[in-house]
Structure formats: structure tokens, C-alpha cells
Design an enzyme around this catalytic site. Sequence first.
Site, PDB file in Angstrom:
ATOM      1  N   ASP A  50       0.827  -1.223   0.000  1.00  0.00           N
ATOM      2  CA  ASP A  50       0.000   0.000   0.000  1.00  0.00           C
ATOM      3  C   ASP A  50       0.860   1.271   0.000  1.00  0.00           C
ATOM      4  O   ASP A  50       0.627   2.183   0.785  1.00  0.00           O
ATOM      5  CB  ASP A  50      -0.924   0.022   1.216  1.00  0.00           C
ATOM      6  N   GLU A 215     -11.213  -0.283  -3.253  1.00  0.00           N
ATOM      7  CA  GLU A 215     -10.448   0.400  -2.182  1.00  0.00           C
ATOM      8  C   GLU A 215      -9.213   1.044  -2.775  1.00  0.00           C
ATOM      9  O   GLU A 215      -9.000   1.018  -3.985  1.00  0.00           O
ATOM     10  CB  GLU A 215     -10.039  -0.623  -1.119  1.00  0.00           C
TER      11      GLU A 215
HETATM   12  O1  AHR Z   1      -2.815  -3.832   3.484  1.00  0.00           O
HETATM   13  C1  AHR Z   1      -3.799  -3.470   4.421  1.00  0.00           C
HETATM   14  C2  AHR Z   1      -5.117  -3.186   3.744  1.00  0.00           C
HETATM   15  O2  AHR Z   1      -5.366  -4.235   2.807  1.00  0.00           O
HETATM   16  C3  AHR Z   1      -5.172  -1.891   2.935  1.00  0.00           C
HETATM   17  O3  AHR Z   1      -5.635  -0.800   3.666  1.00  0.00           O
HETATM   18  C4  AHR Z   1      -6.154  -2.264   1.850  1.00  0.00           C
HETATM   19  O4  AHR Z   1      -6.083  -1.432   0.716  1.00  0.00           O
HETATM   20  C5  AHR Z   1      -5.707  -3.691   1.534  1.00  0.00           C
HETATM   21  O5  AHR Z   1      -6.667  -4.430   0.936  1.00  0.00           O
END
Ligand code: AHR
Length: 481
Positions: A50, A215
Site C-alpha cells: 500500500d 479500495e
Molecule cells: O494492506 C492493508 C489493507 O489491505 C489496505 O488498507 C487495503 O487497501 C488492503 O486491501
Amino acid sequence: MSQSIRRVLSLVTAALLGLSTALVARPGPALAAPGPTFTNPVVDVPNSADPTLTYYNGFYYYVATTWSADVVMRRSATIAGLRTATEQVVVRTGGTTMWAPHLEMINNRWYLYYSIEQSGGARRTHVAESAGTDPLGPYTVRGILNLMPNGGWAIDAAPLKLGTALYMTFSAFHADGLQSLYIAPMSNPYTASAVGSRISAPTLAWETQNGAVNEGSFPLQRNGRTFLTYSASHCNGPNYKLGMLEYTGTNPLAASSWTKAAGPIFQRNDAAGVFGPGHHSFFTSPDGTETWIAYHANSSASQGCGTTRTTRVQKISWNADGTPNLGVPVSTATVLAAPSGETATPVRIRNQHSNLCLDDYNWVTTPGAEIRQWTCGTAAVQDWYLVPAADGYVTISNRNSGLCLDDKDWATAPGSVVQQWTCNGLAVQQWKVTAVGDGYATLQNRTSGLCLDNYNFGTAPGAEVRQWTCSGNNAQRWAIA
Ligand code: AHR
């Protein structure tokens, strides 16, 4: 034996050595002269999922998921330097399992948006504000963003600026159970003036593999157009990928103002060994002419959302219709030219025991040239470029000789000689840099498996450098800076 004699003798030796090794010149193409190049991953596990990467005032700044209570930041003048850059704690969040920090400058201050869990409550988005214009802080935690009703779950926040208005894009669960993309109006960088409204749900087939998810939103604006790129499908599988919305309406809070691209814009590349590429950010090259993407990916289709995801970067382009073209994720063996405007920054390599620096002994530039240790200074003979090679190894080339640190004749016995040889990228010239604390690292050769060693614990200038069984003692600990 006096120093000058030693140096003359070694000059003669080096010449003879150069002649003799010229007779056994090794095959393999010589690489280009050392310059700003790199290979992926640019940041290795564990704090490498991320990623947000941004370039500001001569340095790249990098943050990523830590799964801990802290937000840590790396700073480097080059992409290649990120791998060995020190992690500096910039925010102690007071929560647990920190996810997906987003770093952004708004009104001359840096903001970090990240999600944590606190005292067993829902995972929510928190924000910290810098005291000044230094991305390294110090930061003040400004609190929690009220993005969803009743303090509901909200993650992956990323600000969107439309004219003078500020919005927050983020991911949350809708009453229909779908983890979707939302947007909320902001009265300032740390206050939502209303809860978010949904602008995208994971409904298309390519958004629902291993789980329906939207997301990791990240805005991308160019020539008056606003795109909202995001991650789709579940990170638990190889089909995690990127999709894109474009702002085509007049009210950013209305789903009807956003048009979704029919297909993904960035996805797995099995031939290159890249799986589940996603949760990205975009950054600009040092000279402002190029747009790059930073993203995480796995190297196996069986890996998921854990700490196997490493950070990779590559340049993007633009289609004739003005939309971004992210291309396909490249292999970790692909050597990439660094972002435009980046100049390679050489480092010095100092031994902890001798306190002397790795040195192109007697300024020799012919293959077979010796490496010794000498009093640390500023001469080119002590300038080394660490250029990442495949699989997390680096090659180490000298600024004066242009030659690479080389396990002479592929030897594997303790005491083996280290020489400088025409850079060819082969395993004998690949070194694994492993941090061992207090700013020191070991350098282990890929062919010999031995460590770079201050031979016989010498402390006088001219002290030899060999390879020895890795022991971690201070003769094998090197400060690289
Ligand atoms: O890596 C942690 C979480 O997992 C992140 O916030 C999200 O984007 C992913 O799916």
C-alpha cells in the site's frame, strides 16, 4: 615495508594482475557506465504494501503499511536508494495494525492519513499534520475523520482537490455489504463536513475476484481532467488490480458524476511473475516531466494480503484520448532507468573495525583492479554506486574505475579475493545488503555466499579486503552512506 613501496608494488601487481586476468576475461556483456538505474522491488518486505511515494525538494519520501502502531518513513535522493534507506518513525498512532498511510501536502503542510484499530473499536481513518514543510515532520495527530455514520469502518483515505474544494475519497462497507468507494466533503484537511456518499461499488466481474472490493483510491489529474484510480477485487488473490473512474459530472458527491472504465487499467502479468498488483500511488519525476506509479505486488499467485507484498515502481504514459496508460507490471529482473532528473548518488562504504573506506586502490581502472581499505575521504576512488540487480541483490560499481566489485574467478573458499571487473551483472558481482543494526550492513556475495571482510582485522591504510564466512563480526560490518 613503507607505504609508498607497498602502493608501488601493488601498482605493479595490479598491472600484472590486469594482464593475467585479461587472459581469462569472463564472458557476459559489459553494462552501461554506472548511472541512475534500478530494479524492482524498490522496497522489500515487510513494510512494503500500500505504498505512497512522493518527490519533494530533492528527495523521495516513502510510507507504507506497517501492521504496527507506527507510521515510518523512508527518504532517499534516488529510487535505488530507497531499498537501504532508514525507516524513521514519524507518527506514533496510539493504535494497532496501521494500514495504508497516504502522504500529501495541502496548504503548505504535510498530512498523513492512515487507518488503525483502537481499543477494539472499528478500524477508522486518522490524520496527522506536520509542523512545517518537512515531510519527515514533526507531526501532530489531529484525530479521527468522521467519514461514516456512527464512527463506522473507513480505510484507504486519499484527498481529492477540485478547484479550491477539498474532498476525501476512501473505502467503506455499504449497507448492501459491498466494500465500496466513497467521497466526503472536507472543511479542512482534518475535518469532514459530512459523512461520505458512495460513488463506486464492486459490481463488474473483474472487481469481484476472490471477493468484491473497491479500495485504495488515488486521484490523478491532468489537463483539466480528474481520474480516480482504485484497487478492485480482493487483495487475498492474484487478481487484485486497478480500475478507474473519471469525474464527468458537476457534483463530486454524486455517483452519477463518475464514469467507470469498462475494464481494469493495470493487472497481473504472469509471464513477468507479477501477481495482485495494486494499492498504488502516483508521483512525478525529479524534473517534473514524467508520471510514475508505485504499487505493491506479490511474486506468487498463491500469496495474498500479508507481508509478502513488495513495492515496485514504473513509468506510466498517456493515451491519445488523454487517459492514463499504466502499461503492465514489469518483472523484478527488468533493469529500469530511474525517473528523469535523478542523478545517481554515490556512497562510501566504511568498515566498522578498521574505520577505513573501500577504495579503488591506486586509482587503477583496468579489470582486475584491487580493492583495499584506505582513510575515508572524498575522492572518486571511494565513491561507489549501489545499483540494484535482480531479486534484491545489488551491484557495486566504483566511480573512478567504472568497474564492479567481483568475486574473483567465482571462488567460494573463505579468503577469496575481491577484485574490480567490467560490470556484467553476473552473480559474482551481485551482493546482498543486509542491515545489521546501528547503521551497519553486511555485503554477501551471491556466488560465494561469503561476506565482504576486513581481512585479518587490518587497521592501517591499505588493509586488505577479502571474502570470508559470514560471521557478523565488526570486520564484516560496513556503514553505507
Ligand atoms: O494492506 C492493508 C489493507 O489491505 C489496505 O488498507 C487495503 O487497501 C488492503 O486491501
